[in-house]
Design a protein around this motif. Structure first.
Motif, PDB file in Angstrom:
ATOM      1  N   VAL A  57       1.870  29.000  35.547  1.00 32.01           N
ATOM      2  CA  VAL A  57       2.459  28.504  34.297  1.00 32.01           C
ATOM      3  C   VAL A  57       2.370  29.566  33.206  1.00 32.01           C
ATOM      4  O   VAL A  57       3.336  29.832  32.483  1.00 32.01           O
ATOM      5  N   VAL A  58       1.196  30.196  33.078  1.00 33.32           N
ATOM      6  CA  VAL A  58       0.971  31.194  32.026  1.00 33.32           C
ATOM      7  C   VAL A  58       1.934  32.370  32.170  1.00 33.32           C
ATOM      8  O   VAL A  58       2.581  32.792  31.205  1.00 33.32           O
ATOM      9  N   PHE A  59       2.063  32.885  33.392  1.00 37.71           N
ATOM     10  CA  PHE A  59       2.914  34.063  33.575  1.00 37.71           C
ATOM     11  C   PHE A  59       4.404  33.712  33.618  1.00 37.71           C
ATOM     12  O   PHE A  59       5.249  34.553  33.288  1.00 37.71           O
ATOM     13  N   LEU A  60       4.717  32.492  34.018  1.00 39.64           N
ATOM     14  CA  LEU A  60       6.105  32.042  33.883  1.00 39.64           C
ATOM     15  C   LEU A  60       6.499  32.046  32.410  1.00 39.64           C
ATOM     16  O   LEU A  60       7.576  32.532  32.038  1.00 39.64           O
ATOM     17  N   LEU A  61       5.620  31.498  31.578  1.00 37.90           N
ATOM     18  CA  LEU A  61       5.869  31.480  30.136  1.00 37.90           C
ATOM     19  C   LEU A  61       5.999  32.894  29.583  1.00 37.90           C
ATOM     20  O   LEU A  61       6.925  33.193  28.821  1.00 37.90           O
ATOM     21  N   LEU A  62       5.078  33.778  29.955  1.00 40.18           N
ATOM     22  CA  LEU A  62       5.090  35.148  29.449  1.00 40.18           C
ATOM     23  C   LEU A  62       6.393  35.856  29.809  1.00 40.18           C
ATOM     24  O   LEU A  62       7.042  36.472  28.951  1.00 40.18           O
ATOM     25  N   GLY A  63       6.796  35.741  31.086  1.00 41.69           N
ATOM     26  CA  GLY A  63       8.021  36.400  31.524  1.00 41.69           C
ATOM     27  C   GLY A  63       9.248  35.884  30.793  1.00 41.69           C
ATOM     28  O   GLY A  63      10.097  36.667  30.332  1.00 41.69           O
ATOM     29  N   MET A  64       9.353  34.556  30.660  1.00 40.39           N
ATOM     30  CA  MET A  64      10.528  33.983  29.999  1.00 40.39           C
ATOM     31  C   MET A  64      10.522  34.268  28.503  1.00 40.39           C
ATOM     32  O   MET A  64      11.586  34.439  27.896  1.00 40.39           O
ATOM     33  N   MET A  65       9.358  34.326  27.872  1.00 42.40           N
ATOM     34  CA  MET A  65       9.289  34.661  26.446  1.00 42.40           C
ATOM     35  C   MET A  65       9.799  36.086  26.200  1.00 42.40           C
ATOM     36  O   MET A  65      10.489  36.350  25.205  1.00 42.40           O
ATOM     37  N   ILE A  66       9.479  36.998  27.106  1.00 38.55           N
ATOM     38  CA  ILE A  66       9.954  38.376  26.974  1.00 38.55           C
ATOM     39  C   ILE A  66      11.477  38.429  27.150  1.00 38.55           C
ATOM     40  O   ILE A  66      12.186  39.105  26.390  1.00 38.55           O
ATOM     41  N   ASP A 270      10.042  44.515  19.717  1.00 44.35           N
ATOM     42  CA  ASP A 270      11.056  43.473  19.576  1.00 44.35           C
ATOM     43  C   ASP A 270      10.850  42.337  20.562  1.00 44.35           C
ATOM     44  O   ASP A 270      10.922  41.159  20.196  1.00 44.35           O
ATOM     45  N   TYR A 271      10.598  42.684  21.832  1.00 39.82           N
ATOM     46  CA  TYR A 271      10.429  41.600  22.804  1.00 39.82           C
ATOM     47  C   TYR A 271       8.995  41.075  22.865  1.00 39.82           C
ATOM     48  O   TYR A 271       8.779  39.887  23.100  1.00 39.82           O
ATOM     49  N   MET A 272       8.006  41.926  22.623  1.00 38.52           N
ATOM     50  CA  MET A 272       6.623  41.440  22.632  1.00 38.52           C
ATOM     51  C   MET A 272       6.343  40.568  21.409  1.00 38.52           C
ATOM     52  O   MET A 272       5.469  39.705  21.435  1.00 38.52           O
ATOM     53  N   GLY A 273       7.118  40.781  20.337  1.00 38.06           N
ATOM     54  CA  GLY A 273       6.961  39.944  19.154  1.00 38.06           C
ATOM     55  C   GLY A 273       7.399  38.509  19.383  1.00 38.06           C
ATOM     56  O   GLY A 273       7.076  37.619  18.594  1.00 38.06           O
ATOM     57  N   SER A 274       8.139  38.264  20.483  1.00 38.32           N
ATOM     58  CA  SER A 274       8.595  36.910  20.796  1.00 38.32           C
ATOM     59  C   SER A 274       7.596  36.135  21.648  1.00 38.32           C
ATOM     60  O   SER A 274       7.806  34.952  21.917  1.00 38.32           O
ATOM     61  N   VAL A 275       6.549  36.796  22.105  1.00 34.54           N
ATOM     62  CA  VAL A 275       5.556  36.121  22.952  1.00 34.54           C
ATOM     63  C   VAL A 275       4.661  35.229  22.097  1.00 34.54           C
ATOM     64  O   VAL A 275       4.074  35.681  21.111  1.00 34.54           O
ATOM     65  N   GLU A 276       4.565  33.957  22.477  1.00 36.51           N
ATOM     66  CA  GLU A 276       3.723  32.991  21.750  1.00 36.51           C
ATOM     67  C   GLU A 276       2.300  33.070  22.299  1.00 36.51           C
ATOM     68  O   GLU A 276       1.879  32.266  23.137  1.00 36.51           O
TER      69      GLU A 276
END
Length: 429
Positions: A57-66, A270-276
């Motif tokens: 779940v954690v890495f699914l979220l991380l990948g999709m947030m990026i 830019d993309y790491m700033g979107s990670v919650e």
């Protein structure tokens, strides 16, 4: 140790619900106490698939947030926001219905979290364009996501666990759960104007401005959009076919994020700033606390009591499993609950002579766990993600704002599911 696990979880839950402290502090603090007191340990908290952090779940979220972070630079979210507002002719109610139906449909074929990660930015933009509060729209969409995800084997993680234990196939879910979900969505759509009464007044000037916009002008980088679209297509293919490819959705998401980062040339910030990050850490703490309840046997004991109370009475068993699953899935994550409850349902099903009655036990577990995720702000992963996105956008959703609506929707969906199960498997079978 059992008492300690229960007390720590209840205290943390109260802190989250009352918002006396930040939910991240409550979750990580509760996890730290359980680790410090030896109720759980690093082996169970970090490495066990049953009692630890669900890294998938954690890495699914991380990948999709990026991926979402890269997509933001293309202007595609602005495009969809303007398109939706124009198709709804600027009516906030029609916008809500359109976005919730899109969310529910997408959630049947994608992970719920992935769906809300893609829909939430669109919602924030369209509400900003129309000058309306996005909170009711975000709450409605995440509820639609939890309902729509129940339709298929791959729509919600508990369904995958149920299929593995029961031997039910993708087509079984389509034949038995999809009709129920369609009914639920019709009822849900009819309830929306009442549930969110007072949320559908838009600024007429803003509506006129939106209707005059050309959505195609919102696209800022066509080449990046094409690259992102190609990667998303590969990612979605991986999600839908993960049972065939034997690659977990989390790995698919990370591979997609890596490929998009390598080919897009978008700056890291830019993309790491979107990670919650707060959302990811909150999940970690919550998983450890729930895992402690599983490790100490609390959830197992509750499941056993359900089995004993319904011995020899299939209809009572179905209704009790449906209700208990809805209640407990609103309090703890429905993944460990279903993992614990499914062996109990398997034993119950073995003792039921009528195949229709036996199968109804599994559909009761699926409906209760999936729909019960709407009951509270932490009942499902998608709920937590949307609340994190809303907070970051300056539109906080309190625990009780969500839960007041969630309890109502859960009650309605369970009241619809109960006669469906009774009629289909006990009267018409």
């Amino acid at each position: 140790m059992t008492v300690v696990a229960v007390v720590v979880f209840v205290v943390a839950y109260v802190l989250i619900a009352t918002e006396w402290t930040h939910k991240l502090l409550a979750a990580l603090g509760g996890a730290a106490v359980l680790l410090a007191l030896g109720v759980t340990d690093s082996e169970h908290a970090f490495y066990s698939p049953d009692t630890g952090i669900d890294w998938n779940v954690v890495f699914l979220l991380l990948g999709m947030m990026i991926i979402v972070g890269v997509l933001r630079r293309t202007g595609v979210f602005e495009y969809v926001a303007i398109w939706a507002a124009k198709r709804a002719k600027g009516s906030p109610l029609r916008v809500m219905i359109l976005l919730t139906l899109i969310t529910a449909t997408a959630s049947a074929f994608l992970d719920n979290v992935t769906t809300v990660l893609l829909i939430a930015p669109v919602t924030l933009l369209v509400c900003d364009r129309l000058g309306i509060d996005p909170v009711p729209f975000l709450i409605a969409e995440v509820m639609a996501s939890n309902i729509g995800g129940a339709a298929t084997l791959i729509g919600d993680p508990p369904n995958i666990i149920i299929a593995s234990r029961s031997g039910l196939t993708f087509n079984d879910f389509l034949a038995h759960m999809t009709p129920l979900v369609v009914i639920e969505l019709i009822v849900f759509t009819l309830v929306l104007p009442w549930l969110f009464k007072g949320s559908f007044t838009a600024d007429p000037d803003r509506v006129d401005n939106v209707l005059r916009l050309n959505e195609r002008e919102a696209i800022q980088d066509t080449r990046l959009l094409l690259k992102s679209g190609a990667v998303l297509l590969l990612v979605f293919t991986g999600f839908v076919g993960h049972a065939v490819f034997h690659v977990e959705p989390s790995v698919v998401a990370l591979l997609g994020a890596g490929l998009l980062v390598l080919t897009s040339g978008v700056p890291t910030k830019d993309y790491m700033g979107s990670v919650e990050w707060q959302t990811l850490l909150f999940f970690a703490g919550l998983f450890i606390m729930v895992g402690a309840l599983v490790k100490t046997g609390v959830i197992s004991d509750l499941a056993d009591q359900v089995g004993k109370a319904t011995e020899g009475k299939p209809l009572l068993a179905v209704m009790l499993i449906l209700t208990v699953s809805a209640v407990l899935s609103g309090i703890v994550d429905n993944i460990p609950y279903v993992a614990t409850m499914s062996p109990v349902v398997l034993e119950l099903a073995k003792n039921v002579s009528d195949p229709s009655h036996a199968q109804a036990l599994w559909w009761a577990l699926a409906a209760g766990a999936d729909f019960g995720g709407n009951a509270t702000a932490i009942g499902a992963s998608a709920n937590v993600v949307v609340i994190g996105i809303a907070l970051r956008a300056g539109n906080p959703i309190s625990f009780w704002d969500f839960t007041r609506k969630g309890v109502v929707i859960t009650a309605i969906t369970i009241l619809v599911a109960a006669p469906y199960l009774w009629l289909r498997y006990f009267i018409l079978s």
